[in-house]
Design an enzyme around this catalytic site. Structure first.
Site, PDB file in Angstrom:
ATOM      1  N   GLU A 156       0.211  -8.853  -0.707  1.00 32.03           N
ATOM      2  CA  GLU A 156       1.251  -8.752   0.318  1.00 32.03           C
ATOM      3  C   GLU A 156       1.572  -7.301   0.701  1.00 32.03           C
ATOM      4  O   GLU A 156       1.751  -6.990   1.868  1.00 32.03           O
ATOM      5  CB  GLU A 156       2.516  -9.393  -0.278  1.00 32.03           C
ATOM      6  CG  GLU A 156       3.425 -10.055   0.718  1.00 32.03           C
ATOM      7  CD  GLU A 156       4.557 -10.731  -0.038  1.00 32.03           C
ATOM      8  OE1 GLU A 156       5.698 -10.327   0.197  1.00 32.03           O
ATOM      9  OE2 GLU A 156       4.304 -11.620  -0.863  1.00 32.03           O
ATOM     10  N   ASP A 157       1.664  -6.417  -0.315  1.00 27.87           N
ATOM     11  CA  ASP A 157       2.193  -5.067  -0.074  1.00 27.87           C
ATOM     12  C   ASP A 157       1.169  -3.940  -0.116  1.00 27.87           C
ATOM     13  O   ASP A 157       1.503  -2.792   0.130  1.00 27.87           O
ATOM     14  CB  ASP A 157       3.293  -4.752  -1.115  1.00 27.87           C
ATOM     15  CG  ASP A 157       4.493  -5.674  -0.987  1.00 27.87           C
ATOM     16  OD1 ASP A 157       4.629  -6.294   0.079  1.00 27.87           O
ATOM     17  OD2 ASP A 157       5.283  -5.784  -1.943  1.00 27.87           O
TER      18      ASP A 157
END
Length: 702
Positions: free
Chosen positions: A76-77
């Site tokens: 996600e990051d």
């Protein structure tokens, strides 16, 4: 601040060196991927995955779960993909990480829709592997512990979502300790002043109660010693959110809630639990109606314990929970205890098997719900903790949420039983399907082979399974009805060009479908059937006709109504058309054809505004359905006049649906009555019969 070295030491208690090495490798990979990223607290980002792994270590989770916890934010990051994770670690770890990752690629119309779709994705991953939700719960728990650094508005939003979804999921999985911490942290975030005041009051009360607790505990230990029972006796502390909820729901002051003392008695075996129950009932006075046996009938989340409320000699109420050591572990850690205390030769625990059946239900919901918002709405309904235990005629138990009806029970037995149910026998008595059920009742569902779900059931069913299956059936049925009606309307419109559907050039049909975004002909027919497209205009394009082309008068030939068209032909309640009346249809977007009498004022207004949406109709010769008719009846007030009226209608093979009193004075009453009739002639016979009654003054059709 926890470090990877501290975690390594903790893992040595239950993992081997190779597995610990893999967890450490995942930590260093995540540390490198999150380099330069910081949390709102100012700490390096890697402290969050490490804290999540520590929470999972408390549950003795396996090394794959701990690796996924370390890596749960990298997809996600950071720039790392699922494929890279699978290559670097394993397919299993990559799947777990992907399960807890949010959907980044798709743009959503609203924040709520995005949240719902992310939750749906996670729930679906959870049905494949329960560890996904345990990693997510641990992730959310650490976020809740560090929530104080967020803006007030975001703090409240996250805390509310935790209370509405994550705390109930923890409850559903039997994880009491995590649920309690969620609720107390959320309570502090949403109502900081209330939490502070109740916290202070609890501290103060704790000092006053210490002596009483010690005395009662000694009495209990003495009572069990006399019976020769070995047991641990623990005083039970109420948590803040539970105190607040009870004060709010039961409208009780703080003193009344704290007046009740809770104890837990933990023993070695199940039969000892019942011996303890007998001993404490003998020693203290049991309060009638306050005993529950969750050992014989576990709760929906697998929780097992004996509950009883007693009165001490001083008159103080005592809430007692009696359970085994294993039940204690299951009550506090739920599904996580499967890892914490697992042994290969043990069969699945009640918590584990019930979790499996809940996940199976989630999978069914997912397959039949239209969108993520509807799916999450149904999941939330299924997470309600209050349950009713209902028996089938064979003695099997079905767990349903509080307020569940006979229809919910029918769907809990089997989808086909729900779809075909027509009535229910509750404890042997014939009852309406909307009857709410209570624990301990025996329910027998009566089915009919040709029965189908009724849209009105959606007004009272409470379980996600029932709601989803009814909606799924109605959508499917609506499409079938719309396609059939659309085909009839298009065939009729094409008839004026001396053509039928089979005569149309394939390339022209394909071009029309592609040009309007349809995947197949049925999609176009459905749109015509529900009134979104007008058949004459579609027919003109498909026939390749120009505006000045000759058309046959056959186009004005009315469409025959059989009464069995299903959901796509409805009858307007402003004029109650019956077979024998001259009728005209109005194409209403989303509803299909609405049938009116030709003299209806509402129809005349529609014809002025949009004449192209009005369609000539006629009744088919073989109409056999019953229809609703409405009469306005003026009658003289006499005793028993309504009974006489109902009898007369019933004798002629009709049934009264509703009676509304329009006006009433001492001598005269005006009633608006709706009833079922076959056609105009049937209605005329009823009116003729009613006019012969002494009390009827005037009668006319509405």
């Amino acid at each position: 601040m926890p470090t990877i070295h501290n975690l390594e030491k903790r893992l040595r208690s239950y993992l081997d060196d190779e597995q610990i090495g893999q967890v450490v490798r995942a930590y260093h990979f995540a540390e490198k991927a999150h380099e330069g990223q910081y949390r709102r607290t100012g700490d390096p980002y890697i402290t969050h995955p490490l804290a999540v792994a520590n929470i999972l270590t408390d549950m003795h989770m396996d090394h794959a779960s701990l690796m996924a916890a370390m890596l749960h934010d990298v997809i996600e990051d950071t720039g790392v993909s699922k494929e890279q994770l699978a290559e670097e670690f394993s397919e299993e770890v990559a799947e777990l990480v992907d399960g807890v990752s949010k959907i980044a690629q798709i743009k959503f119309e609203s924040k709520a829709e995005q949240q719902a779709e992310n939750l749906r994705k996670m729930m679906l991953a959870m049905t494949r592997d329960i560890r996904v939700i345990l990693i997510k719960l641990a992730d959310r728990l650490h976020n809740m512990r560090t929530l104080h650094v967020m803006r007030a508005e975001k703090r409240r939003r996250i805390a509310t979502e935790t209370l509405e979804l994550y705390a109930p999921i923890a409850f559903r999985l039997g994880m009491y300790n995590m649920r309690v911490e969620y609720e107390d942290l959320a309570f502090h975030a949403i109502y900081p002043m209330r939490a502070k005041l109740i916290g202070q009051a609890v501290k103060k009360a704790r000092g006053n109660r210490k002596e009483i607790l010690t005395t009662i505990k000694s009495s209990l230990e003495h009572c069990l010693e006399e019976e020769g029972i070995e047991a641990r006796v623990l005083g039970r502390e109420k948590h803040l959110f539970s105190i607040y909820s009870k004060m709010k729901e039961q409208h009780k002051p703080f003193a009344d809630i704290m007046d009740v003392f809770g104890f837990r008695i933990i023993v070695d075996r199940v039969d000892t639990c019942y011996r303890v129950l007998g001993a404490v009932h003998n020693y203290f006075t049991p309060i009638p109606g306050r005993f529950k046996d969750y050992i014989a009938i576990p709760k929906a989340n697998g929780y097992q314990s004996l509950h009883t409320t007693l009165k001490a000699r001083s008159g103080i109420p005592l809430e007692m929970q009696i359970r085994t050591e294993e039940m204690e572990a299951m009550a506090n850690n739920g599904i996580a205890a499967h890892w914490l205390y697992k042994s290969d030769d043990e069969p699945g625990t009640p918590t584990h098997s019930r979790t499996q059946s809940w996940m199976q239900r989630l999978l069914e919901l997912q397959q039949k719900t239209g969108n993520s918002m509807e799916f999450i709405e149904n999941v939330k309904v299924d997470l309600f903790p209050d349950e009713a235990y209902i028996f089938t005629p064979k003695g099997d138990i079905k767990e349903l949420p509080g307020g569940a009806t006979a229809v919910d029970f029918a769907y809990a037995v089997h989808t086909n039983v729900g779809n075909k149910c027509v009535a229910a026998r509750i404890d042997g008595k014939l009852s309406a399907l909307s009857t709410p059920l209570e624990s301990g009742q025996t329910v027998k569902i009566i089915t009919a082979p040709n029965a189908t779900p009724n849209p009105a059931w959606l007004n009272f069913v409470v379980t996600g399974k029932a709601r989803t299956n009814i909606r799924h059936f109605l959508k499917h049925q609506q499409r079938e009805d719309a396609v059939e009606l659309g085909q009839r309307l298009l065939e009729k419109a094409l008839h004026s060009y001396d053509m039928g559907l089979d005569d149309l050039p394939i390339e022209r049909v394909v071009s029309e479908l592609a040009g309007n975004g349809y995947f197949e002909l049925d999609d176009l027919l459905e749109d015509i059937g529900i009134g979104n497209r007008l058949a004459p205009l579609v027919a003109r394009k498909l026939a390749g006709a120009r505006d000045d082309d000759e058309r046959h008068e056959d186009d004005r030939k009315p469409l025959a109504i059989r009464g069995s068209e299903g959901l796509m032909v409805s009858y307007a309640k402003c004029c109650y058309a019956l077979p024998g009346d001259t009728i005209i249809g109005h194409l209403s977007a989303g509803r299909g054809i609405v049938v009116h009498r030709d003299s209806c004022k509402n129809l005349l207004a529609e014809m002025r505004n949009a004449p192209e949406k009005c369609i000539a109709l006629s009744w088919d010769k073989d109409v056999e359905q019953e229809y609703t008719a409405a009469l306005r009846i003026e009658l003289i007030n006499k005793r028993g006049v309504l009974a006489t009226l109902a009898n007369s209608v019933s004798e002629l093979g009709s049934n009264i649906d509703t009676i509304d009193m329009a006006e009433k004075d001492p001598t005269l009453t005006i009633l608006n009555v709706t009833m079922t009739v076959k056609d105009r002639i049937h209605l005329a016979r009823i009116i003729k019969k009613l006019r012969t009654l002494d009390s009827i003054v005037r009668i006319h059709r509405l």
